[in-house]
Design a protein around this motif. Structure first.
Motif, short mmCIF file in Angstrom:
data_model
loop_
_atom_site.label_atom_id
_atom_site.label_comp_id
_atom_site.label_asym_id
_atom_site.label_seq_id
_atom_site.Cartn_x
_atom_site.Cartn_y
_atom_site.Cartn_z
N LEU A 174 -1.01 -4.87 1.94
CA LEU A 174 -0.94 -4.98 0.48
C LEU A 174 -2.01 -4.05 -0.10
O LEU A 174 -3.08 -3.89 0.48
CB LEU A 174 -1.22 -6.42 0.05
CG LEU A 174 -0.29 -7.48 0.65
CD1 LEU A 174 -0.82 -8.88 0.35
CD2 LEU A 174 1.13 -7.32 0.11
N ALA A 175 -1.72 -3.48 -1.27
CA ALA A 175 -2.71 -2.59 -1.89
C ALA A 175 -4.02 -3.35 -2.11
O ALA A 175 -5.11 -2.80 -1.91
CB ALA A 175 -2.17 -2.04 -3.21
N VAL A 176 -3.94 -4.65 -2.47
CA VAL A 176 -5.19 -5.41 -2.70
C VAL A 176 -6.02 -5.55 -1.42
O VAL A 176 -7.23 -5.70 -1.49
CB VAL A 176 -4.92 -6.84 -3.27
CG1 VAL A 176 -4.57 -6.77 -4.74
CG2 VAL A 176 -3.86 -7.58 -2.49
N LEU A 192 1.40 10.38 -4.23
CA LEU A 192 1.26 11.09 -2.95
C LEU A 192 2.49 10.76 -2.10
O LEU A 192 2.53 9.76 -1.38
CB LEU A 192 -0.03 10.65 -2.24
CG LEU A 192 -1.32 11.03 -2.96
CD1 LEU A 192 -2.52 10.34 -2.30
CD2 LEU A 192 -1.51 12.55 -2.95
N THR A 193 3.50 11.61 -2.22
CA THR A 193 4.80 11.27 -1.63
C THR A 193 4.94 11.75 -0.18
O THR A 193 6.03 11.67 0.39
CB THR A 193 5.93 11.85 -2.48
OG1 THR A 193 5.66 13.25 -2.65
CG2 THR A 193 6.01 11.16 -3.83
N GLY A 194 3.85 12.22 0.40
CA GLY A 194 3.92 12.61 1.82
C GLY A 194 4.07 11.40 2.72
O GLY A 194 4.62 11.51 3.82
N THR A 195 3.57 10.25 2.30
CA THR A 195 3.72 9.03 3.07
C THR A 195 5.13 8.51 2.85
O THR A 195 5.52 8.22 1.72
CB THR A 195 2.67 7.98 2.62
OG1 THR A 195 1.37 8.53 2.84
CG2 THR A 195 2.81 6.68 3.39
N LEU A 255 0.83 -1.20 0.00
CA LEU A 255 0.00 0.00 0.00
C LEU A 255 0.87 1.26 0.00
O LEU A 255 0.55 2.26 -0.64
CB LEU A 255 -0.94 -0.02 1.21
CG LEU A 255 -1.93 1.14 1.31
CD1 LEU A 255 -2.85 1.20 0.09
CD2 LEU A 255 -2.76 1.03 2.59
N SER A 256 2.02 1.20 0.70
CA SER A 256 2.92 2.36 0.72
C SER A 256 3.41 2.70 -0.69
O SER A 256 3.47 3.87 -1.07
CB SER A 256 4.12 2.07 1.64
OG SER A 256 4.64 0.78 1.39
N ASP A 257 3.74 1.67 -1.47
CA ASP A 257 4.20 1.92 -2.85
C ASP A 257 3.05 2.36 -3.74
O ASP A 257 3.23 3.18 -4.65
CB ASP A 257 4.86 0.65 -3.41
CG ASP A 257 6.19 0.37 -2.72
OD1 ASP A 257 6.81 1.33 -2.20
OD2 ASP A 257 6.62 -0.80 -2.69
N PHE A 258 1.87 1.81 -3.47
CA PHE A 258 0.68 2.23 -4.22
C PHE A 258 0.45 3.73 -4.02
O PHE A 258 0.23 4.48 -4.97
CB PHE A 258 -0.52 1.42 -3.73
CG PHE A 258 -1.82 1.78 -4.38
CD1 PHE A 258 -2.12 1.31 -5.65
CD2 PHE A 258 -2.75 2.58 -3.72
CE1 PHE A 258 -3.33 1.63 -6.26
CE2 PHE A 258 -3.96 2.91 -4.33
CZ PHE A 258 -4.26 2.44 -5.59
N ILE A 259 0.53 4.15 -2.78
CA ILE A 259 0.28 5.56 -2.45
C ILE A 259 1.34 6.45 -3.12
O ILE A 259 1.02 7.48 -3.72
CB ILE A 259 0.30 5.76 -0.92
CG1 ILE A 259 -0.90 5.06 -0.29
CG2 ILE A 259 0.34 7.23 -0.55
CD1 ILE A 259 -0.81 4.93 1.24
#
Ligand SMILES: Cc1cc2nc3c(=O)[nH]c(=O)nc-3n(C[C@H](O)[C@H](O)[C@H](O)COP(=O)(O)OP(=O)(O)OC[C@H]3O[C@@H](n4cnc5c(N)ncnc54)[C@H](O)[C@@H]3O)c2cc1C
Ligand code: FES
Ligand code: FES
Lengths: 291, 177
Positions: free
Chosen positions: B81-83, B51-54, B41-45
Motif C-alpha cells: 500500500l502507498a501508506v 512514472l509509467t515505467g512501473t 504503491l503501483s498506482d501511486f507510482i
C-alpha cells in the motif's frame, strides 16, 4: 482489481495493536501484505480496518537463545533466511526459506505472517511443526503460547482467536548431533509446494536411528507429521531399504483430494520419493555428526 | 542517484476516501502526497507520480512486472500500500538510466542481448536484478543460478533464453563474472 475501502492504522505498540483489533470485529493485522493485499486486490478479503504492525519497535527482532530462534512478528522472510545465528542452531530454516516464494516477496513477507496465514502448502508452518516450535499470542485476555501441533487447524485456519496478535514464533534449536534435510517439489522454484518434506534424524555410533522426526506440507489440509514413517525408521539402521520403507509409509499420510495442480496418486508418489531423499540425506548428516 | 523533477499528473480528486499524508523519496526526489489507504504503491507510482515505467500485470504478486526497490531491496509495488511506503526510499526503473548519459549496465546488456521484445516485463526484471547486482553477494552465473534470480518474473515473449544471456553479459560489463 482494487481493494475495498478500509481504515488504516499504524500501530505503535503491541498493546495498541491489540486494542485496535478488539475494537472492530472486521479488523485484520497487516504484516508484509504478501498474502493479504493480494486477497484484498481480488476482494477475497475486505477487512474494515487494517492494523499495520511492521513499525512496532522490537517486533522486528530475531533472538537466538537457548530455547531456539525467536522470530518477532515483523521479521521478514529474507531477514531470517540470511541470519547466520539462526542458521547455526537450526539449519532447516534457511533450507526451507529458499523455497518460500521469490526474493521480492521474501523481502516483504513476514515469517509469522506466513504461520498465521497457514496455507496448507506453505513451508514455514511445516518447519515449525517439524522442530516442535510454537507461536506466542497477545490478546485482550493476556498472552499464551500455542504449540505448532495445535496451532495449524486446516488450510488458512489456525487456533489464533480473531482478537489475538501473534507476537513471535519460536523455532527450537536442533539437537547438536541431529542430521536434517528438507526437499520440495514445485513446478517452479518459489511456487507453493506440491509436496515438501523435512526430516530430523539422530543416530547412535552404530548407525542405528535413535530418533526420527518427519513432517510434510502440501499433502493434507494442514502441515502434518509423518508418524507412520517415523515409526518405520525408529531403531533401524539408516540404510537405503529403511529410507524406501519410510517413503512408502509417508505416502499413506496423503489425504489431499485431486486438484488442478496434482492428483492424490501423484502426491503419494512425490511424498514417498521426497521422504526417501530427506531420510537418506539427514541420516548421512547425522552419521557425519557422530563420527 | 540522478534526481529529476517528477511530473505531476492532474487527476481530478472526487473520491470520498479518507486521506493519509505520505512522504517518501522517489528516485532521489522527496515527494509528499495525500493518499487513500487503499491506494496501491503501483498506482501511486503510475497515477500520482506519472512514472509509467512501473508496469502492472497481475496485481497479485505473481508476474513481477511491478517490481520496484524499497529501501534498496526489491518488492512488489502491487502488494504494497502507498501508506506502507511512508518514509521509504523508493526507486523505479526511471532511476536506472543516468539521464541522457547512458543506460545502466543491466539495461545495456538487455538491449544488446535482445532480452526484450514487447518490453512489458522488462522494468520488473531490471529492478529485481538490480538488487542482486547492487548487493555485495557473489552472483551465481550458472544457468540455474540466473534462472533462480529471475524466477519471480514472468515474460510472455522471450522464452527467457536471452534474458539469461543478458544477465551474464551485465555481469561481464560490470566486472562481476
Ligand atoms: C507470488 C507469491 C508466491 C508465494 N509463494 C509462497 C510459497 O511458495 N510459500 C509460502 O509459504 N508462501 C508463499 N507466498 C506467501 C508469502 O510467504 C507471504 O508473505 C506469507 O504467506 C504471509 O506473510 P505476510 O507477512 O505477507 O502476511 P500478510 O499478507 O500481511 O498477512 C497474511 C494473513 O496473516 C494475518 N497475520 C499476519 N501477521 C499476523 C500476526 N502477527 N498476528 C495475527 N495475524 C497475522 C493477516 O491478518 C492475514 O490474514 C507467496 C506469495 C506470493 C504473492
Ligand atoms: S503486477 Fe505486481 S506482481 Fe504482477
Ligand atoms: S518482452 Fe514481452 S513480456 Fe517480456
Amino acid at each position: 482489481m482494487k481493494p475495498a475501502l478500509f481504515e488504516y492504522h499504524r500501530a505503535a505498540s503491541v498493546a495498541q495493536a491489540v486494542d485496535l483489533l478488539a475494537e472492530d470485529p472486521g479488523a485484520m493485522i497487516l504484516a508484509g501484505g504478501q498474502s493479504l493485499v493480494a486477497a484484498m486486490n481480488f476482494r477475497l478479503a475486505a477487512p474494515s480496518r487494517l492494523i499495520d504492525i511492521t513499525r512496532i519497535p522490537d517486533l522486528d527482532r530475531i533472538a537466538v537463545t537457548a530455547e531456539g530462534v525467536a522470530v518477532g512478528a515483523a521479521v521478514r522472510h529474507r531477514t531470517l533466511e540470511r541470519h547466520d545465528g539462526a542458521h547455526a542452531v537450526n539449519p532447516l530454516i534457511r533450507a526451507a526459506q529458499a523455497h518460500v516464494a521469490h526474493v521480492p516477496i521474501r523481502n516483504r513477507g513476514t515469517v509469522v505472517g506466513s504461520l498465521c496465514h497457514a496455507d496448507a502448502a506453505a513451508e514455514m508452518p511445516l518447519v515449525l511443526l517439524l522442530c516442535d516450535g510454537w507461536v506466542e499470542l497477545e490478546g485482550p485476555g493476556g498472552n499464551r503460547r500455542i504449540p505448532a501441533e495445535q496451532f495449524f487447524r486446516m488450510h488458512l485456519t489456525t487456533a489464533r482467536a480473531s482478537d489475538e496478535l501473534a507476537t513471535r514464533a519460536v523455532f527450537p534449536a536442533l539437537p547438536p548431533d541431529a542430521g536434517w534435510a528438507f526437499a520440495e517439489f514445485a513446478r517452479r522454484k518459489g511456487d507453493y509446494a506440491i509436496a515438501a518434506v523435512g526430516a530430523i534424524v539422530q543416530c547412535d555410533a552404530g548407525g542405528r536411528i535413535t530418533r526420527a522426526r518427519l513432517a510434510a506440507c502440501g499433502i493434507s489440509s494442514k502441515p502434518v507429521r509423518l508418524g507412520r514413517a517415523e515409526a518405520a525408521l525408529a531403531g533401524g539402521t539408516a540404510d537405503a531399504t529403511a529410507a524406501a520403507e519410510a517413503g512408502r509409509a509417508a505416502a499413506t499420510h496423503v489425504d489431499a483430494a485431486d486438484d488442478s495442480i496434482a492428483t492424490a496418486a501423484y502426491r503419494r508418489h512425490l511424498v514417498a520419493a521426497l521422504t526417501e531423499r530427506v531420510v537418506a540425506e539427514a541420516a548421512a548428516r547425522a552419521r557425519r555428526g557422530t563420527e | 542517484m540522478n534526481a529529476r523533477a517528477l511530473p505531476r499528473p492532474q487527476i481530478p480528486v472526487n473520491s470520498a476516501d479518507p486521506r493519509h499524508a505520505v512522504t517518501l523519496t522517489v528516485n532521489g526526489v522527496e515527494v509528499s502526497r495525500e493518499v487513500s489507504p487503499r491506494m496501491l504503491l503501483s498506482d501511486f507510482i503510475r497515477h500520482e507520480l506519472g512514472l509509467t515505467g512501473t508496469h502492472v500485470g497481475c496485481e497479485h504478486g505473481v508476474c513481477g512486472a511491478c517490481t520496484v526497490l524499497i529501501d534498496g531491496v526489491s518488492a512488489r509495488s502491487c502488494l504494497t500500500l502507498a501508506v506502507q511506503a511512508d518514509g521509504a526510499e523508493l526507486r523505479t526503473v526511471e532511476a536506472l538510466a543516468d539521464g541522457d548519459a547512458g543506460l545502466s549496465v543491466l539495461q545495456q546488456a538487455f538491449a544488446e542481448s535482445h532480452a526484450l521484445q514487447c518490453g512489458y516485463c522488462t522494468p520488473g526484471f531490471l529492478m529485481a536484478l538490480t538488487e542482486h547486482f547492487e548487493s555485495g553477494d557473489p552472483l551465481d552465473l550458472s544457468d540455474e543460478g540466473i534462472r533462480e534470480m529471475i524466477a519471480g518474473n514472468l515474460c510472455r515473449c522471450t522464452g527467457y533464453a536471452n534474458i539469461v544471456v543478458a544477465v551474464r553479459r551485465a555481469a561481464e560489463l560490470s566486472g562481476r563474472s
